[in-house]
Design an enzyme around this catalytic site. Structure first.
Site, PDB file in Angstrom:
ATOM      1  N   SER A 138       4.237   7.335  22.802  1.00  0.00           N
ATOM      2  CA  SER A 138       3.350   7.185  21.636  1.00  0.00           C
ATOM      3  C   SER A 138       3.410   8.447  20.792  1.00  0.00           C
ATOM      4  O   SER A 138       3.619   9.552  21.314  1.00  0.00           O
ATOM      5  CB  SER A 138       1.905   6.972  22.093  1.00  0.00           C
ATOM      6  N   TYR A 151      -4.699   9.600  27.683  1.00  0.00           N
ATOM      7  CA  TYR A 151      -3.594   8.799  27.137  1.00  0.00           C
ATOM      8  C   TYR A 151      -2.466   9.701  26.620  1.00  0.00           C
ATOM      9  O   TYR A 151      -1.286   9.460  26.888  1.00  0.00           O
ATOM     10  CB  TYR A 151      -4.162   7.924  26.025  1.00  0.00           C
TER      11      TYR A 151
HETATM   12  P1  NAD Z   1      -1.671  -4.313  24.711  1.00  0.00           P
HETATM   13  O1  NAD Z   1      -2.973  -3.845  25.236  1.00  0.00           O
HETATM   14  O2  NAD Z   1      -1.673  -5.394  23.672  1.00  0.00           O
HETATM   15  O3  NAD Z   1      -0.730  -4.785  25.923  1.00  0.00           O
HETATM   16  C1  NAD Z   1      -0.619  -4.030  27.093  1.00  0.00           C
HETATM   17  C2  NAD Z   1       0.202  -4.751  28.129  1.00  0.00           C
HETATM   18  O4  NAD Z   1       0.238  -3.930  29.309  1.00  0.00           O
HETATM   19  C3  NAD Z   1      -0.356  -6.096  28.544  1.00  0.00           C
HETATM   20  O5  NAD Z   1       0.712  -7.020  28.644  1.00  0.00           O
HETATM   21  C4  NAD Z   1      -0.921  -5.839  29.943  1.00  0.00           C
HETATM   22  O6  NAD Z   1      -0.826  -6.963  30.805  1.00  0.00           O
HETATM   23  C5  NAD Z   1      -0.033  -4.721  30.445  1.00  0.00           C
HETATM   24  N1  NAD Z   1      -0.699  -3.921  31.474  1.00  0.00           N
HETATM   25  C6  NAD Z   1      -1.846  -3.220  31.346  1.00  0.00           C
HETATM   26  N2  NAD Z   1      -2.177  -2.649  32.526  1.00  0.00           N
HETATM   27  C7  NAD Z   1      -1.200  -2.984  33.409  1.00  0.00           C
HETATM   28  C8  NAD Z   1      -0.968  -2.697  34.776  1.00  0.00           C
HETATM   29  N3  NAD Z   1      -1.818  -1.963  35.498  1.00  0.00           N
HETATM   30  N4  NAD Z   1       0.130  -3.216  35.371  1.00  0.00           N
HETATM   31  C9  NAD Z   1       1.003  -3.976  34.670  1.00  0.00           C
HETATM   32  N5  NAD Z   1       0.839  -4.266  33.363  1.00  0.00           N
HETATM   33  C10 NAD Z   1      -0.248  -3.792  32.747  1.00  0.00           C
HETATM   34  O7  NAD Z   1      -0.940  -3.015  24.179  1.00  0.00           O
HETATM   35  P2  NAD Z   1       0.141  -2.786  23.004  1.00  0.00           P
HETATM   36  O8  NAD Z   1      -0.594  -2.305  21.804  1.00  0.00           O
HETATM   37  O9  NAD Z   1       1.054  -3.950  22.898  1.00  0.00           O
HETATM   38  O10 NAD Z   1       0.902  -1.513  23.606  1.00  0.00           O
HETATM   39  C11 NAD Z   1       2.065  -1.625  24.404  1.00  0.00           C
HETATM   40  C12 NAD Z   1       2.539  -0.226  24.746  1.00  0.00           C
HETATM   41  O11 NAD Z   1       2.765   0.498  23.540  1.00  0.00           O
HETATM   42  C13 NAD Z   1       1.517   0.588  25.555  1.00  0.00           C
HETATM   43  O12 NAD Z   1       2.189   1.399  26.483  1.00  0.00           O
HETATM   44  C14 NAD Z   1       0.870   1.437  24.490  1.00  0.00           C
HETATM   45  O13 NAD Z   1       0.328   2.609  25.040  1.00  0.00           O
HETATM   46  C15 NAD Z   1       2.035   1.703  23.570  1.00  0.00           C
HETATM   47  N6  NAD Z   1       1.664   2.087  22.216  1.00  0.00           N
HETATM   48  C16 NAD Z   1       0.861   1.277  21.462  1.00  0.00           C
HETATM   49  C17 NAD Z   1       0.529   1.669  20.172  1.00  0.00           C
HETATM   50  C18 NAD Z   1      -0.347   0.837  19.285  1.00  0.00           C
HETATM   51  O14 NAD Z   1      -0.744   1.339  18.224  1.00  0.00           O
HETATM   52  N7  NAD Z   1      -0.672  -0.398  19.643  1.00  0.00           N
HETATM   53  C19 NAD Z   1       1.005   2.891  19.675  1.00  0.00           C
HETATM   54  C20 NAD Z   1       1.825   3.678  20.469  1.00  0.00           C
HETATM   55  C21 NAD Z   1       2.146   3.260  21.742  1.00  0.00           C
END
Ligand code: NAD
Length: 243
Positions: A138, A151
């Protein structure tokens, strides 16, 4: 036939990555923690693109469950050519008020979980002398962010892990890269207040939040032969926010 495992693919960025990898010709194992319905929808999206798919559930913060997820993916679809370490959670709060549980849950899931899954997938990739691992870090792992010490520490840790592992396994034909998304419109960021959202958009040269597809295309590229000479890199996918 190329096979990929995408963790956290039941929704959001992971679901978009699964679809992009299917478009690029991968069969896709769809990792998820609890949302079996979401994972089934992603499986349908992959099969609709003419590729095979299987849902593989488990809590990646548990080393045994993480290894079982990798084994289930390989049993269903065959040896992994690509692994996308996408699963993650947030438990935001200022450090002075952050509980041990909120610190630990984020480190356990986002950082240790990525380690457990990658370690389980690595043996096969090294044996076959081929593979691509992409960690979804991120922008806040690079810049830091008030209210997210847990985080940001986990996401910065993924960058260190990516670069170290890239050095360990490069000579065995395995590439390891990371993407650092900015603010992407998903359930994870749906709770941002309007003011915060407007501030982020104003600070982003491209003037908008990202979409899951913005991230997915870059991840699919890093998994493809076009990225054959890339390893140990962190690709910012943030509309210019971090420059
Ligand atoms: P989201 O919350 O929509 O999805 C998260 C996913 O992770 C889900 O499919 C969930 O089932 C899975 N998950 C959570 N805990 C888990 C566990 N203990 N074991 C297995 N699976 C697990 O999140 P998103 O926004 O799609 O983000 C996806 C990735 O991208 C994450 O790593 C997040 O940190 C990263 N990210 C997101 C953003 C953003 O702005 N949305 C920005 C930078 C990075």
């Amino acid at each position: 036939m190329a096979v990929a495992l995408v963790t956290g693919a039941s929704r959001g960025i992971g679901a978009a990555i699964a679809a992009s990898l299917a478009d690029a010709g991968f069969d896709v194992a769809v990792g998820y923690a609890r949302d079996a319905d979401g994972a089934a929808a992603t499986v349908d999206a992959v099969t609709a693109r003419g590729r095979a798919a299987a849902a593989v559930g488990g809590d990646q913060a548990d080393p045994g469950a993480a290894a079982a997820m990798v084994a289930a993916a390989e049993d269903a679809l065959g040896p992994l050519d690509a692994l996308v370490l996408n699963a993650g959670i947030t438990r935001d709060g200022l450090m002075m008020r952050m509980s041990d549980d909120d610190w630990q849950a984020v480190i356990d899931t986002n950082l240790s979980g990525a380690f457990y899954v990658a370690r389980a997938a690595l043996r096969g990739m090294m044996k076959r002398r081929a593979g691509s691992i992409v960690a979804v870090s991120s922008v806040v792992g690079i810049t830091g962010n008030a209210g997210q010490v847990n985080y940001a520490a986990a996401k910065a840790g993924m960058v260190g892990m990516t670069k170290s592992l890239a050095r360990e396994v490069g000579s065995r034909g395995v590439r390891v890269n990371a993407v650092a998304p900015g603010y992407i419109a998903t359930d994870m960021t749906a709770g941002l207040g309007d003011d915060l959202r407007d501030g982020i958009v104003a600070a982003t040269p491209l003037g908008r939040l990202g979409t899951p597809q913005d991230v997915a295309g870059v991840v699919a590229f890093l998994c493809s032969p076009q990225a054959a000479f890339m390893t140990g890199t962190v690709v910012n996918v943030d509309g210019g926010l971090s420059m």
